[in-house]
Design a protein around this motif. Structure first.
Motif, short mmCIF file in Angstrom:
data_model
loop_
_atom_site.label_atom_id
_atom_site.label_comp_id
_atom_site.label_asym_id
_atom_site.label_seq_id
_atom_site.Cartn_x
_atom_site.Cartn_y
_atom_site.Cartn_z
N ASN A 126 -4.14 -2.74 -8.35
CA ASN A 126 -2.89 -2.85 -9.09
C ASN A 126 -2.99 -4.11 -9.93
O ASN A 126 -3.57 -5.11 -9.50
N ARG A 141 0.84 -1.19 0.00
CA ARG A 141 0.00 0.00 0.00
C ARG A 141 0.87 1.25 0.00
O ARG A 141 1.90 1.30 0.67
N ARG A 193 -7.78 -5.02 -2.36
CA ARG A 193 -7.84 -5.09 -0.90
C ARG A 193 -8.97 -6.02 -0.49
O ARG A 193 -10.04 -6.00 -1.07
N GLY A 232 -10.25 -6.35 3.17
CA GLY A 232 -10.02 -5.97 4.56
C GLY A 232 -8.57 -5.54 4.71
O GLY A 232 -8.07 -4.71 3.97
N GLU A 233 -7.88 -6.13 5.68
CA GLU A 233 -6.47 -5.82 5.91
C GLU A 233 -5.56 -6.42 4.85
O GLU A 233 -4.41 -6.05 4.71
N ASN A 234 -6.08 -7.44 4.18
CA ASN A 234 -5.22 -8.23 3.30
C ASN A 234 -5.18 -7.69 1.88
O ASN A 234 -6.07 -6.98 1.44
N LEU A 235 -4.13 -8.07 1.18
CA LEU A 235 -4.04 -7.84 -0.25
C LEU A 235 -4.09 -9.20 -0.93
O LEU A 235 -3.30 -10.10 -0.61
N LEU A 236 -5.03 -9.35 -1.85
CA LEU A 236 -5.17 -10.62 -2.57
C LEU A 236 -4.89 -10.39 -4.05
O LEU A 236 -5.22 -9.35 -4.60
N SER A 237 -4.32 -11.39 -4.68
CA SER A 237 -4.12 -11.30 -6.13
C SER A 237 -4.52 -12.60 -6.80
O SER A 237 -4.53 -13.65 -6.16
N ARG A 238 -4.89 -12.49 -8.04
CA ARG A 238 -5.26 -13.67 -8.83
C ARG A 238 -5.10 -13.35 -10.31
O ARG A 238 -5.20 -12.19 -10.72
N TRP A 248 -2.45 -21.42 -9.49
CA TRP A 248 -3.25 -21.81 -10.64
C TRP A 248 -2.29 -22.38 -11.67
O TRP A 248 -1.19 -21.87 -11.86
N THR A 284 -4.41 -7.26 -8.09
CA THR A 284 -4.38 -7.17 -6.62
C THR A 284 -5.44 -6.20 -6.13
O THR A 284 -5.52 -5.06 -6.61
N ASN A 309 1.24 -8.53 -0.58
CA ASN A 309 0.99 -9.67 -1.46
C ASN A 309 2.17 -9.78 -2.40
O ASN A 309 2.76 -8.76 -2.79
N ASN A 319 -9.35 1.17 -6.01
CA ASN A 319 -7.91 1.33 -6.28
C ASN A 319 -7.23 -0.02 -6.34
O ASN A 319 -7.09 -0.71 -5.33
N SER A 377 -0.10 -16.71 -5.85
CA SER A 377 -0.36 -15.51 -5.07
C SER A 377 -0.07 -15.83 -3.62
O SER A 377 -0.62 -16.78 -3.07
N GLU A 420 -15.33 -12.70 -6.15
CA GLU A 420 -14.56 -11.99 -5.13
C GLU A 420 -14.06 -10.65 -5.67
O GLU A 420 -14.11 -9.62 -4.99
N ILE A 421 -13.57 -10.66 -6.89
CA ILE A 421 -13.06 -9.43 -7.49
C ILE A 421 -14.14 -8.35 -7.50
O ILE A 421 -13.91 -7.21 -7.09
N ASP A 466 -10.54 -18.02 -8.15
CA ASP A 466 -11.53 -17.06 -8.58
C ASP A 466 -11.92 -17.35 -10.03
O ASP A 466 -11.26 -18.10 -10.72
#
Lengths: 158, 158
Positions: free
Chosen positions: B66, A24, B24, B26-32, A125, B22, A66, B64, A77, B54-55, A152
């Motif tokens: 990335n 962030r 947000r 909550g507190e986490n950053l997720l990517s897929r 994946w 990527t 991440n 916002n 990920s 989820e996205i 996802d």
């Protein structure tokens, strides 16, 4: 996720080596390539960074990061928390000549630090050729046991 | 950044196609991984996603995002804002048979949406073989003119 799946994630990361670390920056999410110098058996990651870098500044403000690893057929990920490690012994342990190219001054230099990512969950994946992807995920047992979400939608080889 | 640099970013994205988005959580950053179905000349990106994914949920909470594109010698980081687009005409325009594999029901289905990423800044790194990377960045003129940061440290081919 089975032990095999964890091994698989570690193997993919070791093969790709350069991940995109996302942090962030205020409202924004920024990412940049970073080369893993060590991947532990349970998926923790070690990188060299510059002590004064943007990464160090952002991690100091928010440790939740991440990092993703991608090639043409595999995507990983990793969600985890990052910390800056300045221990000279650890820096010397992980030092190698390639690091020298961007981190002048050697392992003892205060300008060079390690970034340790404690991986909390990972997903991968794989797509060996067809349009349908496989997804798997793991969450470290040491954590709350929250299940990582399954793959996802939208993963497709066009 | 010159027009050439923007073209370069667009070219790298078109070549790699599958990016790691990527968001947000909550507190986490997720990517897929997500496959770009269109990249405009100025770096905006279009993807198909599931309306209930989820996205979609995460973007509804925080636009916002990335998205990064990586292969063995090129890395692109795009910072931008995402929006869900449900316009059937646009979905039909971008539809192709490969999308059908994961999005049953065709372009008219309410279960399928587009994700439009309005790219605000991008950075790229290239590493054609040596340990030292090149970095460049661009920020869209339509925005505040804030300069994107130059390439961070830690980019090295080990």
């Amino acid at each position: 996720m089975s032990t095999n799946d964890v091994e698989k994630v570690v193997k993919i990361i070791e093969d790709i080596k350069v991940g995109m670390l996302t942090t962030r920056s205020g409202e924004n999410l920024l990412s940049r390539p970073l080369t893993a110098v060590q991947v532990t058996d349970d998926g923790d990651l070690w990188f060299f960074i510059a002590t004064e870098s943007e990464i160090a500044q952002e991690v100091a403000k928010d440790r939740n990061i991440n990092i993703s690893f991608s090639d043409k057929t595999s995507w990983v990920s990793v969600r985890g928390t990052a910390e800056i490690v300045r221990d000279v012994g650890k820096k010397e342990e992980l030092w190698n000549p390639a690091v020298e190219a961007f981190a002048r001054g050697g392992a003892k230099s205060p300008n060079v630090a390690l970034l340790h990512v404690s991986s909390e969950s990972a997903e991968y994946w794989e797509n060996p050729g067809g349009p349908v992807s496989l997804a798997a995920s793991w969450v470290k047992h040491k954590l709350t046991g929250e299940q990582a979400h399954p793959g996802d939608s939208g993963v497709v080889d066009l």
